[in-house]
Design an enzyme around this catalytic site. Structure first.
Site, PDB file in Angstrom:
ATOM      1  N   ASN A  19     -98.473 -21.410 -66.156  1.00  9.61           N
ATOM      2  CA  ASN A  19     -98.879 -21.189 -67.491  1.00  9.61           C
ATOM      3  C   ASN A  19     -99.680 -19.570 -67.556  1.00  9.61           C
ATOM      4  OD1 ASN A  19     -99.330 -21.163 -70.487  1.00  9.61           O
ATOM      5  ND2 ASN A  19    -101.083 -22.696 -70.249  1.00  9.61           N
ATOM      6  N   TRP A  20     -99.010 -18.986 -68.567  1.00  8.98           N
ATOM      7  CA  TRP A  20     -99.355 -17.923 -68.961  1.00  8.98           C
ATOM      8  C   TRP A  20    -100.686 -17.034 -69.582  1.00  8.98           C
ATOM      9  CZ3 TRP A  20     -94.756 -13.304 -67.425  1.00  8.98           C
ATOM     10  CH2 TRP A  20     -94.663 -13.641 -66.596  1.00  8.98           C
ATOM     11  N   LYS A  21    -100.423 -18.801 -70.280  1.00 11.88           N
ATOM     12  CA  LYS A  21    -100.903 -18.525 -71.636  1.00 11.88           C
ATOM     13  C   LYS A  21    -101.012 -17.194 -72.530  1.00 11.88           C
ATOM     14  CE  LYS A  21    -104.449 -21.615 -69.493  1.00 11.88           C
ATOM     15  NZ  LYS A  21    -105.601 -22.312 -69.381  1.00 11.88           N
ATOM     16  N   HIS A 105    -101.223 -28.846 -74.921  1.00 13.68           N
ATOM     17  CA  HIS A 105    -102.137 -28.641 -74.517  1.00 13.68           C
ATOM     18  C   HIS A 105    -103.282 -28.662 -74.475  1.00 13.68           C
ATOM     19  CE1 HIS A 105    -104.287 -25.813 -71.662  1.00 13.68           C
ATOM     20  NE2 HIS A 105    -103.273 -25.429 -70.751  1.00 13.68           N
ATOM     21  N   GLU A 107    -105.924 -26.657 -74.583  1.00 15.63           N
ATOM     22  CA  GLU A 107    -106.188 -25.203 -76.121  1.00 15.63           C
ATOM     23  C   GLU A 107    -105.637 -25.247 -76.932  1.00 15.63           C
ATOM     24  OE1 GLU A 107    -104.984 -22.362 -72.755  1.00 15.63           O
ATOM     25  OE2 GLU A 107    -106.610 -22.850 -71.406  1.00 15.63           O
ATOM     26  N   GLU A 177    -104.286 -33.400 -67.164  1.00 14.43           N
ATOM     27  CA  GLU A 177    -105.086 -32.042 -67.118  1.00 14.43           C
ATOM     28  C   GLU A 177    -106.059 -32.168 -67.305  1.00 14.43           C
ATOM     29  OE1 GLU A 177    -102.601 -28.305 -67.016  1.00 14.43           O
ATOM     30  OE2 GLU A 177    -103.117 -27.763 -68.678  1.00 14.43           O
ATOM     31  N   GLY A 183    -110.074 -24.370 -65.860  1.00 18.08           N
ATOM     32  CA  GLY A 183    -110.765 -22.355 -66.283  1.00 18.08           C
ATOM     33  C   GLY A 183    -111.625 -22.743 -65.581  1.00 18.08           C
ATOM     34  N   SER A 222    -107.818 -25.697 -62.829  1.00 16.33           N
ATOM     35  CA  SER A 222    -108.609 -25.167 -61.438  1.00 16.33           C
ATOM     36  C   SER A 222    -107.488 -25.100 -60.401  1.00 16.33           C
ATOM     37  CB  SER A 222    -110.062 -25.079 -61.374  1.00 16.33           C
ATOM     38  OG  SER A 222    -110.629 -24.737 -62.672  1.00 16.33           O
TER      39      SER A 222
END
Ligand code: 13P
Length: 264
Positions: A19-21, A105, A107, A177, A183, A222
């Protein structure tokens, strides 16, 4: 609920998703993808997927189409088509060769008020257009400290189950997650992950045993080259959803090879 050992029933290959975000640019992506291709070409039992920002999907298609790496997006519209400025439909993702899409997700859930209903609609859109949804679930630190993590994750799964049917998980991926692990450098322990992954598998199995067998459950939060082998060896962990370490080809490759080593 009866605790069942599903490890023997989980199909290989394992799955590792980058997941490159919101990172990358044409030049960096080209170098990173070139390194991925070189370092991951020997994988036999692990499917790697790269989920990039929308503007780079054509670049992924171009670079990865003759490799063993699949690609996808990080979000999809809940509607089929129409006057929805700024949205990208599942059919459009298919036009760029995507086969996976990350949905729900945390985020997005926190920053863009993604509701459970929205997530359920996106899930169905993805499947309708032949994309495999990677549904993210997980609890906050407060929820874990209060001991309600299974209730929270169960409710996130119910949002899909109630609108559709547990059978949809036969062709889906769930990624556990824990929000507190994303992160932060603080991954779930193998014991914490094992317990939640078993809960998820059992919940789906109680409704649809075939779907539970076919479902892949990833761990995200992580994951790094140091903890990957231990996490991937955990029962009911079928791979990982990797954020930060996916931006470094060395680290990402080490994680993919750890998944490969555990995929027997
Ligand atoms: P990190 O690997 O950077 O913790 O991110 C995890 C994640 O959000 C994957 O979707």
């Amino acid at each position: 609920m009866t605790q069942t050992n599903y490890s023997a029933l989980t199909t290989t290959p394992n799955l590792v998703v980058a997941n490159w975000k919101m990172h990358g640019n044409f030049k960096q992506n080209a170098a990173l993808l070139g390194d991925y291709i070189e370092k991951l070409s020997s994988l036999k039992r692990t499917q790697v997927v790269v989920c990039a920002p929308y503007p780079y999907l054509a670049q992924l298609q171009n670079k990865l189409q003759s490799s063993n790496i699949a690609w996808g997006a990080q979000n999809v519209a809940k509607n089929e088509f129409g006057a929805f400025t700024g949205e990208v439909s599942a059919a459009m993702l298919r036009d760029f060769g995507c086969t996976y899409v990350i949905i729900g997700h945390s985020e997005r859930a926190t920053a863009y008020c993604e509701s459970d209903d929205n997530i359920a609609c996106k899930f169905v859109q993805a499947q309708k257009h032949g994309l495999t949804p990677i549904l993210c679930v997980g609890e906050t630190l407060l929820e874990r400290e209060a001991g309600v993590m299974e209730l929270v994750v169960g409710k996130q799964l119910d949002a899909i189950i109630n609108l559709h049917d547990a059978a949809v998980f036969a062709t889906a991926v769930i990624s556990y997650e824990p929000i507190w692990a994303i992160g932060t450098g603080l991954a779930a322990t193998p014991e914490q992950a094992k317990s939640m992954h078993l809960f998820i598998r059992n919940k789906i199995a109680s409704l649809n045993i075939d779907a539970a067998h076919q479902l892949k459950i990833l761990y995200g939060g992580s994951v790094n080259p140091q903890n990957a082998l231990q996490l991937c060896a955990v029962e009911n962990i079928d791979g990982g959803l990797i954020g930060k370490c996916s931006l470094n080809a060395e680290e990402f490759s080490a994680i993919c090879h750890a998944a490969e080593a555990s995929a027997v």
